[in-house]
Enzyme design. Structure first.
Site, short mmCIF file in Angstrom:
data_model
loop_
_atom_site.label_atom_id
_atom_site.label_comp_id
_atom_site.label_asym_id
_atom_site.label_seq_id
_atom_site.Cartn_x
_atom_site.Cartn_y
_atom_site.Cartn_z
N GLY A 1 -15.54 3.81 3.83
CA GLY A 1 -14.38 4.63 3.48
C GLY A 1 -13.62 4.12 2.27
N GLN A 2 -14.24 3.22 1.49
CA GLN A 2 -13.55 2.70 0.30
C GLN A 2 -13.13 3.84 -0.62
OE1 GLN A 2 -15.93 0.46 -2.52
NE2 GLN A 2 -14.20 -0.79 -3.16
N ASN B 1 -13.10 -3.22 2.21
CA ASN B 1 -14.06 -2.12 2.30
C ASN B 1 -14.94 -2.11 1.06
OD1 ASN B 1 -13.10 -0.94 4.76
ND2 ASN B 1 -11.35 -0.11 3.63
N ASP C 1 0.85 -1.20 0.00
CA ASP C 1 0.00 0.00 0.00
C ASP C 1 0.88 1.25 0.00
OD1 ASP C 1 -3.22 0.49 0.99
OD2 ASP C 1 -1.84 2.18 1.09
N ILE C 2 0.47 2.24 -0.79
CA ILE C 2 1.26 3.47 -0.93
C ILE C 2 1.21 4.32 0.33
CG2 ILE C 2 -0.53 5.03 -1.85
CD1 ILE C 2 1.46 5.73 -4.11
N HIS D 1 -7.04 -5.87 2.13
CA HIS D 1 -5.90 -5.29 2.87
C HIS D 1 -5.35 -6.38 3.78
CE1 HIS D 1 -7.00 -0.88 2.31
NE2 HIS D 1 -8.17 -1.44 2.07
N HIS E 1 -10.29 -5.19 -3.21
CA HIS E 1 -8.94 -5.44 -2.71
C HIS E 1 -9.03 -5.89 -1.26
CE1 HIS E 1 -9.93 -1.17 -2.35
NE2 HIS E 1 -9.26 -1.16 -1.20
P1 AMP Z 1 -9.80 1.42 0.36
O1 AMP Z 1 -10.01 2.62 1.24
O2 AMP Z 1 -10.21 0.14 1.02
O3 AMP Z 1 -10.42 1.62 -1.01
O4 AMP Z 1 -8.24 1.29 0.18
C1 AMP Z 1 -7.55 1.79 -0.93
C2 AMP Z 1 -6.09 1.69 -0.59
O5 AMP Z 1 -5.34 1.84 -1.78
C3 AMP Z 1 -5.59 2.76 0.39
O6 AMP Z 1 -5.02 2.12 1.53
C4 AMP Z 1 -4.54 3.53 -0.43
O7 AMP Z 1 -3.45 3.95 0.35
C5 AMP Z 1 -4.15 2.51 -1.47
N1 AMP Z 1 -3.64 3.03 -2.72
C6 AMP Z 1 -4.18 4.01 -3.48
N2 AMP Z 1 -3.44 4.21 -4.59
C7 AMP Z 1 -2.40 3.33 -4.51
C8 AMP Z 1 -1.28 3.06 -5.34
N3 AMP Z 1 -1.07 3.72 -6.49
N4 AMP Z 1 -0.42 2.09 -4.96
C9 AMP Z 1 -0.61 1.43 -3.80
N5 AMP Z 1 -1.65 1.64 -2.97
C10 AMP Z 1 -2.53 2.59 -3.32
#
Ligand code: AMP
Length: 114
Positions: free
Chosen positions: A93-94, A87, A30-31, A102, A100
């Site tokens: 909060g998605q 999520n 995760d970024i 986590h 995906h």
């Molecule tokens: P969610 O809130 O469950 O939709 O989680 C989305 C996740 O994607 C968050 O934890 C972000 O930090 C992560 N995210 C968004 N863009 C990227 C990216 N380019 N590379 C890696 N993780 C990302």
């Protein structure tokens, strides 16, 4: 899907720090990590939520969890423990509407989550 960040990662259009991939799934860091280990597992097809997966594509769910299993073993997370989160929608909060899982690990977690 055209504007989906995770579809762009799958297509190689934006970079990701990959930890595992196979023909069905991809796992990457995760970024914006919320724990010392924060890995996302995605499938190559675009669906926003598990309820959107059509009946004839439900192999996606075991494929995702098969990759989760490989990653938690590969990354040495089993002994200390880990948390899985999926999520969907506004109240969760998605941020990214592409299913995906986590994988969070490396610290003590609170329950219930916020
Ligand atoms: P969610 O809130 O469950 O939709 O989680 C989305 C996740 O994607 C968050 O934890 C972000 O930090 C992560 N995210 C968004 N863009 C990227 C990216 N380019 N590379 C890696 N993780 C990302």
């Amino acid at each position: 899907m055209e504007n989906c960040i995770f579809c762009k990662i799958i297509k190689g259009e934006i970079p990701a720090n990959k930890v595992f991939e196979d023909e069905h799934t991809l796992a990457f860091n995760d970024i914006n990590p919320q724990a010392p280990v924060h890995i996302l597992v995605i499938q190559r097809e675009h669906y926003a939520g598990v309820h959107e997966i059509p009946g004839d594509s439900r192999d996606i769910i075991p494929q995702l969890f098969s990759t989760v299993t490989k990653v938690v073993v590969q990354e040495g997370l089993v002994e200390a423990g880990y948390r899985l989160v999926i999520n969907f929608g506004k109240s969760s909060g998605q941020e990214v509407p592409h299913i995906h899982i986590h994988i969070l690990a490396g610290r003590s977690m609170q329950w219930p989550p916020g």
